[in-house]
Design an enzyme around this catalytic site. Structure first.
Site, mmCIF file in Angstrom:
data_model
loop_
_atom_site.group_PDB
_atom_site.id
_atom_site.type_symbol
_atom_site.label_atom_id
_atom_site.label_comp_id
_atom_site.label_asym_id
_atom_site.label_seq_id
_atom_site.Cartn_x
_atom_site.Cartn_y
_atom_site.Cartn_z
ATOM 1 N N GLY A 286 6.682 4.806 8.687
ATOM 2 C CA GLY A 286 6.008 5.936 9.034
ATOM 3 C C GLY A 286 6.089 6.204 10.398
ATOM 4 O O GLY A 286 7.176 6.071 10.987
ATOM 5 N N SER A 287 5.019 6.929 10.876
ATOM 6 C CA SER A 287 5.028 7.589 12.331
ATOM 7 C C SER A 287 5.105 6.447 13.213
ATOM 8 O O SER A 287 4.476 5.399 13.123
ATOM 9 C CB SER A 287 3.838 8.513 12.544
ATOM 10 O OG SER A 287 2.777 7.970 12.435
ATOM 11 N N THR A 288 5.512 6.948 14.488
ATOM 12 C CA THR A 288 5.499 5.912 15.625
ATOM 13 C C THR A 288 4.189 5.723 15.936
ATOM 14 O O THR A 288 3.709 4.701 16.428
ATOM 15 C CB THR A 288 6.331 6.560 16.929
ATOM 16 O OG1 THR A 288 7.819 6.536 16.301
ATOM 17 C CG2 THR A 288 6.587 5.763 18.059
ATOM 18 N N GLU B 220 9.706 14.869 16.868
ATOM 19 C CA GLU B 220 9.882 14.893 15.357
ATOM 20 C C GLU B 220 9.135 15.882 14.730
ATOM 21 O O GLU B 220 7.979 15.957 14.671
ATOM 22 C CB GLU B 220 9.552 13.171 15.088
ATOM 23 C CG GLU B 220 9.942 13.233 13.347
ATOM 24 C CD GLU B 220 9.773 11.760 12.897
ATOM 25 O OE1 GLU B 220 8.756 11.386 13.004
ATOM 26 O OE2 GLU B 220 10.833 11.387 12.557
ATOM 27 N N CYS C 259 13.572 10.042 8.145
ATOM 28 C CA CYS C 259 13.161 9.437 9.588
ATOM 29 C C CYS C 259 14.547 9.571 10.156
ATOM 30 O O CYS C 259 14.583 9.823 11.388
ATOM 31 C CB CYS C 259 12.532 8.170 9.575
ATOM 32 S SG CYS C 259 13.636 6.917 8.274
ATOM 33 N N GLU D 153 9.572 0.580 10.930
ATOM 34 C CA GLU D 153 10.757 1.802 10.947
ATOM 35 C C GLU D 153 9.759 3.082 11.092
ATOM 36 O O GLU D 153 9.037 3.461 10.301
ATOM 37 C CB GLU D 153 11.248 1.576 9.164
ATOM 38 C CG GLU D 153 11.898 0.718 8.757
ATOM 39 C CD GLU D 153 13.271 0.309 9.660
ATOM 40 O OE1 GLU D 153 13.743 1.284 10.253
ATOM 41 O OE2 GLU D 153 13.894 -0.560 9.177
ATOM 42 N N LYS E 17 0.760 -1.021 0.002
ATOM 43 C CA LYS E 17 -0.012 0.171 -0.084
ATOM 44 C C LYS E 17 0.812 1.224 0.019
ATOM 45 O O LYS E 17 1.646 1.426 0.997
ATOM 46 C CB LYS E 17 -0.799 0.014 1.150
ATOM 47 C CG LYS E 17 -2.188 1.227 0.951
ATOM 48 C CD LYS E 17 -2.540 1.679 2.453
ATOM 49 C CE LYS E 17 -1.967 2.739 3.157
ATOM 50 N NZ LYS E 17 -1.709 3.663 2.344
HETATM 51 P P1 NAI Z 1 1.753 7.841 8.781
HETATM 52 O O1 NAI Z 1 2.669 7.039 9.639
HETATM 53 O O2 NAI Z 1 0.298 7.950 9.299
HETATM 54 O O3 NAI Z 1 1.821 7.218 7.460
HETATM 55 C C1 NAI Z 1 2.414 6.397 6.834
HETATM 56 C C2 NAI Z 1 1.739 5.275 6.124
HETATM 57 O O4 NAI Z 1 1.008 4.710 7.057
HETATM 58 C C3 NAI Z 1 0.965 5.579 5.013
HETATM 59 O O5 NAI Z 1 0.838 4.884 3.889
HETATM 60 C C4 NAI Z 1 -0.523 5.542 5.668
HETATM 61 O O6 NAI Z 1 -1.434 5.516 4.886
HETATM 62 C C5 NAI Z 1 -0.442 4.284 6.293
HETATM 63 N N1 NAI Z 1 -1.537 4.614 7.634
HETATM 64 C C6 NAI Z 1 -2.010 5.615 8.370
HETATM 65 N N2 NAI Z 1 -2.652 5.307 9.334
HETATM 66 C C7 NAI Z 1 -2.741 4.019 9.268
HETATM 67 C C8 NAI Z 1 -3.539 2.928 9.864
HETATM 68 N N3 NAI Z 1 -4.234 3.211 10.874
HETATM 69 N N4 NAI Z 1 -3.130 1.543 9.503
HETATM 70 C C9 NAI Z 1 -2.318 1.357 8.823
HETATM 71 N N5 NAI Z 1 -1.745 2.153 7.866
HETATM 72 C C10 NAI Z 1 -1.838 3.452 8.241
HETATM 73 O O7 NAI Z 1 2.390 9.432 8.841
HETATM 74 P P2 NAI Z 1 1.660 10.682 8.118
HETATM 75 O O8 NAI Z 1 0.397 10.832 9.046
HETATM 76 O O9 NAI Z 1 1.657 10.635 6.794
HETATM 77 O O10 NAI Z 1 2.821 11.739 8.493
HETATM 78 C C11 NAI Z 1 2.888 12.110 10.120
HETATM 79 C C12 NAI Z 1 4.282 12.301 10.582
HETATM 80 O O11 NAI Z 1 4.796 10.802 10.718
HETATM 81 C C13 NAI Z 1 5.413 12.930 9.997
HETATM 82 O O12 NAI Z 1 5.119 14.278 10.312
HETATM 83 C C14 NAI Z 1 6.621 12.383 10.448
HETATM 84 O O13 NAI Z 1 6.805 12.919 11.754
HETATM 85 C C15 NAI Z 1 6.180 10.979 10.491
HETATM 86 N N6 NAI Z 1 6.449 10.185 9.248
HETATM 87 C C16 NAI Z 1 7.700 9.268 9.356
HETATM 88 C C17 NAI Z 1 8.232 8.723 8.227
HETATM 89 C C18 NAI Z 1 9.301 7.819 8.358
HETATM 90 O O14 NAI Z 1 10.111 7.656 7.307
HETATM 91 N N7 NAI Z 1 9.723 7.189 9.410
HETATM 92 C C19 NAI Z 1 7.654 8.822 6.985
HETATM 93 C C20 NAI Z 1 6.275 9.544 6.976
HETATM 94 C C21 NAI Z 1 5.770 10.189 8.081
#
Ligand code: NAI
Ligand code: MG
Length: 501
Positions: free
Chosen positions: A243-245, A401, A299, A265, A190
């Site tokens: 993605g996010s913690t 972060e 990240c 991660e 996804k």
């Molecule tokens: P997110 O962690 O919510 O999104 C990352 C992925 O997870 C996307 O594909 C999203 O569709 C999916 N996702 C979101 N909610 C989900 C759920 N309930 N169940 C399963 N999958 C889900 O991150 P978001 O909201 O886009 O960004 C927010 C913050 O997250 C950023 O400001 C940053 O601090 C952090 N982040 C960290 C990343 C990294 O490389 N470690 C990458 C993206 C965001």
């Protein structure tokens, strides 16, 4: 059905963009017909809209993946042939790298030359690297007694759900697809709903490379819908997430329904320590790259810079000068541009809100802290590179972060204090340290609570080297040989060599 639209990039380059869900090597609409608009963050304009998968669509994709796992065309394919297929995919990525880079830049906002030279290289090379492992995955013979012959084999984990972030869309997909395919798994991937376009384009290359139907399925969709459906599906064996913690914690809970194998991660607030014996020029160059590269959306970004008291003022001046000379904010298709727009309006607003946090915490806003409006139609999500100094560990801007071109600089007096300050975080992803003292370098590297340490560099990642975090930065490792562990399971076989008990 071919679900394509013709797109044109701001630089004039045209491409055919798939807009469907890729299931069983076919393009289909989502079951409820709903779509998500993909926005170009440099202009805030829609590029196109693509179908968003529902729970039902995820279920269809999981069934396709399960069928592929049990189909002799994939299950019985030799590692050698799997590797050749992956190698073809790597070549196809190379052959299409300009188009892929254009798509990535339009959807994500990163400078085109960065997409082309960094992201596309990493994407192709990661797949190529893991293609070489496909015929080198084997178990062991374990000597016990003459009464027993015992051996292990490494088998695929099964159906792997992979949830991708928006900061490095294609290369994060490659990090997850590479080891999964090398080990013979089937995948439902996804993309992040903010940046699905390059991964959808990749789907056609996967088919062209010869992967049987169902081996890789790509279901774009909202995290809370398609992502959650994948994480909680009873027939998914593994979930890999970047993605996010906060989201990782939800995924871990959902994954518990059937005790899925997980790799996560997640976030970071990685320290970069500059000791007073450091090569200052080298430290400044890497400290700048370490937080400002990719619009600060990394990240492992070394977003907490800790500088020895003796050189603090000199470092801050040189760091500001580096920003002025190098951090050119601008149109991502302009070759001079170092920093493009933030990926979405939400991220743009989130970063600016942290400027208010830093100001109210009485840190010193040394530069930036404002939107940058001098590009294109003025509607893009550009932010001036931002630096806070006089920052202390109690402050939120030290602990949380931000995920943008946003650095905080704090001072320390002793090595002990530097290590304590570095470890004063719920995160433990990357870390960097600058010193010319060899023994100090290794001594501190050992004590830092992080999955990765860069000595005299920062964010110098490599697909051959394991990547991942400790503490709340994640579970498991990606990349390198270690990345294979997350995608294979060891089966032990005991052969009784005695005729009687
Ligand atoms: P997110 O962690 O919510 O999104 C990352 C992925 O997870 C996307 O594909 C999203 O569709 C999916 N996702 C979101 N909610 C989900 C759920 N309930 N169940 C399963 N999958 C889900 O991150 P978001 O909201 O886009 O960004 C927010 C913050 O997250 C950023 O400001 C940053 O601090 C952090 N982040 C960290 C990343 C990294 O490389 N470690 C990458 C993206 C965001
Ligand atoms: Mg976008």
């Amino acid at each position: 059905m071919s679900l394509n639209v013709q797109c044109v990039a701001p630089n004039g380059r045209k491409w055919t963009q798939p807009t469907g869900l890729f299931i069983n090597n076919q393009w289909v609409k989502s079951s409820d017909g709903a779509k998500i608009a993909s926005i170009n963050p440099a202009t805030a304009k829609e590029i196109t809209s693509v179908y968003a998968g529902t729970e039902k669509d995820v279920d269809t994709a999981v069934k396709a993946a399960r069928a592929a796992l049990n189909d002799p065309s994939w299950r019985d394919l030799s590692g050698l042939d799997r590797g050749k297929m992956m190698n073809r995919l790597a070549q196809l990525i190379d052959d299409n790298k300009e188009t892929l880079a254009v798509i990535e830049t339009c959807d994500n906002g990163k400078p085109y030359l960065v997409s082309l030279n960094d992201d596309m290289t990493e994407t192709a090379e990661t797949i190529r690297y893991y293609s070489g492992f496909a015929d080198k995955i084997f178990g062991q013979v374990i000597d016990t007694t003459t009464d027993k012959f015992a051996y292990t084999m490494r088998q695929p984990v099964g159906v792997c759900g992979q949830i991708i972030p928006w900061n490095f869309p294609l290369s994060m997909a490659a990090w997850k697809l590479g080891p999964a395919l090398a080990c013979g798994n089937a995948v439902v991937l996804k993309p992040a709903e903010q940046t699905p376009l390059s991964i959808l384009f990749l789907a056609n290359l996967i088919k062209e490379a010869g992967f049987p139907p169902g081996v890789v399925n790509i279901v774009n969709g909202h995290g809370a819908v398609a992502g959650a459906a994948l994480a909680s599906h009873m027939d998914v064996d593994k979930i890999a997430f970047t993605g996010s913690t906060a989201t990782a914690k939800q995924i871990m809970k959902m994954a518990s329904v059937n005790l899925k194998n997980i790799t996560l991660e997640t976030g970071g607030k990685s320290p970069l320590i500059v000791f007073d014996d450091a090569d200052l020029e080298q430290a400044v160059e890497w400290a700048h790259i370490g937080i400002m590269y990719n619009q600060g959306q990394i990240c492992t970004a070394t977003s907490r810079i800790l500088v020895h008291d003796k050189i603090y003022d000199r470092f801050v001046e040189a760091f500001k000068a580096q920003i002025k000379n190098v951090s050119k904010v601008g149109d991502p298709f302009d070759e001079e541009t170092f920093q493009g727009p933030q990926v979405t309006q939400a991220q743009y607003e989130r970063i600016l809100s942290y400027v208010d946090v830093g100001t109210s915490e009485k840190a010193t806003l040394t530069c930036g802290g404002k939107p940058f409006k001098g590009v294109g139609n003025g509607k893009g999500f550009f932010i001036e590179p931002t630096v806070f100094t006089d920052v202390s560990p109690k402050m939120r801007i030290y602990q949380e972060e931000v995920f943008g071109p946003f650095a905080v600089i704090a001072r320390f007096k002793t090595e002990e204090e530097a290590v304590q300050m570095a470890n004063d975080s719920e995160y433990g992803l990357g870390s960097a340290l600058f010193t010319t003292n060899l023994t100090r370098a290794h001594r501190v590297a050992k004590r830092i609570e992080a999955g990765m340490v860069w000595i005299n560099s920062s964010n110098d990642s490599d697909w051959r080297i394991p990547f991942g975090g400790v503490k709340q930065s994640g579970i498991g490792r990606e990349l390198g040989e270690a990345g294979l562990d997350a995608y294979s399971s060891v089966k032990a076989v005991h052969v009784n060599m005695k005729s009687k008990l």
